[in-house]
Design a protein around this motif. Structure first.
Motif, PDB file in Angstrom:
ATOM      1  N   ASN A   1       0.836  -1.193   0.000  1.00 61.24           N
ATOM      2  CA  ASN A   1       0.000   0.000   0.000  1.00 61.24           C
ATOM      3  C   ASN A   1       0.875   1.248   0.000  1.00 61.24           C
ATOM      4  O   ASN A   1       2.023   1.214   0.449  1.00 61.24           O
ATOM      5  CB  ASN A   1      -0.887   0.032   1.249  1.00 61.24           C
ATOM      6  N   PRO A   2       0.339   2.384  -0.454  1.00 66.39           N
ATOM      7  CA  PRO A   2       1.089   3.636  -0.394  1.00 66.39           C
ATOM      8  C   PRO A   2       1.419   4.042   1.041  1.00 66.39           C
ATOM      9  O   PRO A   2       0.878   3.488   2.006  1.00 66.39           O
ATOM     10  CB  PRO A   2       0.143   4.648  -1.058  1.00 66.39           C
TER      11      PRO A   2
ATOM     12  N   ARG B   1       2.363  -1.346   6.459  1.00 66.39           N
ATOM     13  CA  ARG B   1       3.577  -1.009   5.704  1.00 66.39           C
ATOM     14  C   ARG B   1       4.557  -0.275   6.609  1.00 66.39           C
ATOM     15  O   ARG B   1       5.758  -0.563   6.597  1.00 66.39           O
ATOM     16  CB  ARG B   1       3.229  -0.149   4.496  1.00 66.39           C
TER      17      ARG B   1
ATOM     18  N   ILE C   1      10.358  -0.875  -3.151  1.00 66.74           N
ATOM     19  CA  ILE C   1       8.941  -0.942  -3.511  1.00 66.74           C
ATOM     20  C   ILE C   1       8.828  -0.952  -5.024  1.00 66.74           C
ATOM     21  O   ILE C   1       9.144   0.022  -5.694  1.00 66.74           O
ATOM     22  CB  ILE C   1       8.154   0.260  -2.935  1.00 66.74           C
TER      23      ILE C   1
ATOM     24  N   ASP D   1       3.395   0.253  -5.839  1.00 64.72           N
ATOM     25  CA  ASP D   1       2.837   1.031  -4.724  1.00 64.72           C
ATOM     26  C   ASP D   1       1.388   1.317  -5.096  1.00 64.72           C
ATOM     27  O   ASP D   1       1.110   2.213  -5.897  1.00 64.72           O
ATOM     28  CB  ASP D   1       3.649   2.324  -4.611  1.00 64.72           C
ATOM     29  N   THR D   2       0.433   0.520  -4.561  1.00 66.07           N
ATOM     30  CA  THR D   2      -0.944   0.644  -5.042  1.00 66.07           C
ATOM     31  C   THR D   2      -1.953   0.311  -3.948  1.00 66.07           C
ATOM     32  O   THR D   2      -1.636  -0.415  -3.002  1.00 66.07           O
ATOM     33  CB  THR D   2      -1.192  -0.285  -6.247  1.00 66.07           C
TER      34      THR D   2
ATOM     35  N   GLN E   1      -3.219  -6.289  -5.124  1.00 61.36           N
ATOM     36  CA  GLN E   1      -1.867  -6.638  -4.670  1.00 61.36           C
ATOM     37  C   GLN E   1      -1.673  -8.151  -4.656  1.00 61.36           C
ATOM     38  O   GLN E   1      -0.647  -8.661  -5.122  1.00 61.36           O
ATOM     39  CB  GLN E   1      -1.635  -6.065  -3.274  1.00 61.36           C
TER      40      GLN E   1
END
Length: 300
Positions: A194-195, A201, A217, A220-221, A227
């Motif tokens: 995840n961002p 994270r 990374i 990054d989404t 994912q």
């Protein structure tokens, strides 16, 4: 003024002082006094007392008609503070991204089915941002993930719904690392996460930082399912709560990495300010749905 309007409306509705008094649990003389006070405040006669039973004057009929939406609004206002009343109005709730990935659609559908008069406003996001919005009064409640053992910062209150274990995961068909690996050896791998702002994270980055490593990374989404599909195809390692993984369509294509030195638990919290009013039942139902779903997948 409101009590006087209610007394006048009760007389018109029941066409009787006696029935109005019974409905309002007052004496007839008390009802009469309230109507007289209303007439004095408005400066006109509302009842024609030459009739038996008294009937409304032309002015009284206009006042009665104008009073109806006012009295309904007052009744609705009073119900807002009654915890056991049927939920009405707008419910604004937030939900952490990972939780929303597996329950949001079901939760919205069930809440609207059970409480059809609710106007739902839902927002998915990161726990810290959602907590700030609840504190500011922009949302009524939120369901968020927090590090195990932590508590929401005042003035927020709440309770835990459950606990989830977060695992490092990779493709079962195209593994990038051995089943058991040291955490320090994973930093050089490609990661799909995840961002910035995601709690787990941040937890992984802290764990890597303690070992003087930084993460690479590659993707990054947002979106756990997206994912996991990319992880299943072998594009990198990732993180997923075990309960979320068990609920995923990609679960049979994902393997858990036993990373020595890595352990992460998150508590699921319902956070809010002190009073729900008549939204209590809807928020409690939402909380129960999340607890039931996570308990179901924890048992698999």
């Amino acid at each position: 003024m409101i009590d006087n309007l209610k007394a006048f409306a009760a007389v018109i509705d029941g066409k009787s002082l006696t029935k109005a008094a019974s409905r309002l649990c007052l004496t007839q003389s008390a009802v009469s006094r309230r109507i007289q006070q209303l007439e004095e405040a408005l400066g006109g006669m509302l009842l024609d007392r030459t009739q038996r039973p008294p009937s409304s004057t032309a002015l009284g009929q206009r006042v009665y008609e104008q009073s109806q939406p006012i009295l309904r609004a007052v009744d609705e206002l009073m119900r807002l503070t009654q915890k056991d009343a049927a939920p009405t109005g707008t419910l604004r709730f937030g939900i952490s991204q990972a939780i929303g990935d597996i329950i949001l659609g079901e939760a919205v559908e069930e809440l609207l089915g059970e409480f059809p008069t609710l106007d739902l406003r839902v927002r998915a996001g990161w726990g810290g941002s959602l907590a700030d919005q609840v504190t500011a009064g922009d949302m009524d409640a939120a369901i968020v993930m927090m590090p195990a053992g932590s508590r929401p910062a005042p003035p927020l209150v709440g309770h835990t719904i459950g606990t989830v274990d977060v695992a490092i995961v990779q493709s079962r068909r195209r593994p990038r690392v051995p089943h058991a690996a040291a955490l320090v050896d994973l930093a050089k791998q490609d990661w799909i996460l995840n961002p910035i702002g995601c709690g787990y994270r941040a937890g992984l980055e802290r764990a890597m930082g303690e070992r003087h490593r930084s993460l690479h990374i590659s993707v990054d989404t947002y979106g756990t399912e997206i994912q996991l599909r990319m992880i299943a195809s072998g594009l990198g390692l990732g993180l997923a709560p075990r309960s979320v993984l068990r609920a995923s369509a990609s679960r049979d294509e994902i393997a858990i990495v036993d990373a020595a030195g890595f352990a992460m638990q998150l508590d699921i919290w319902l956070i809010h300010l002190k009073e729900f009013g008549n939204l209590r039942r809807a928020i409690e139902r939402l909380s129960a749905m999340v607890a039931e779903r996570f308990a179901r997948y924890a048992a698999i």
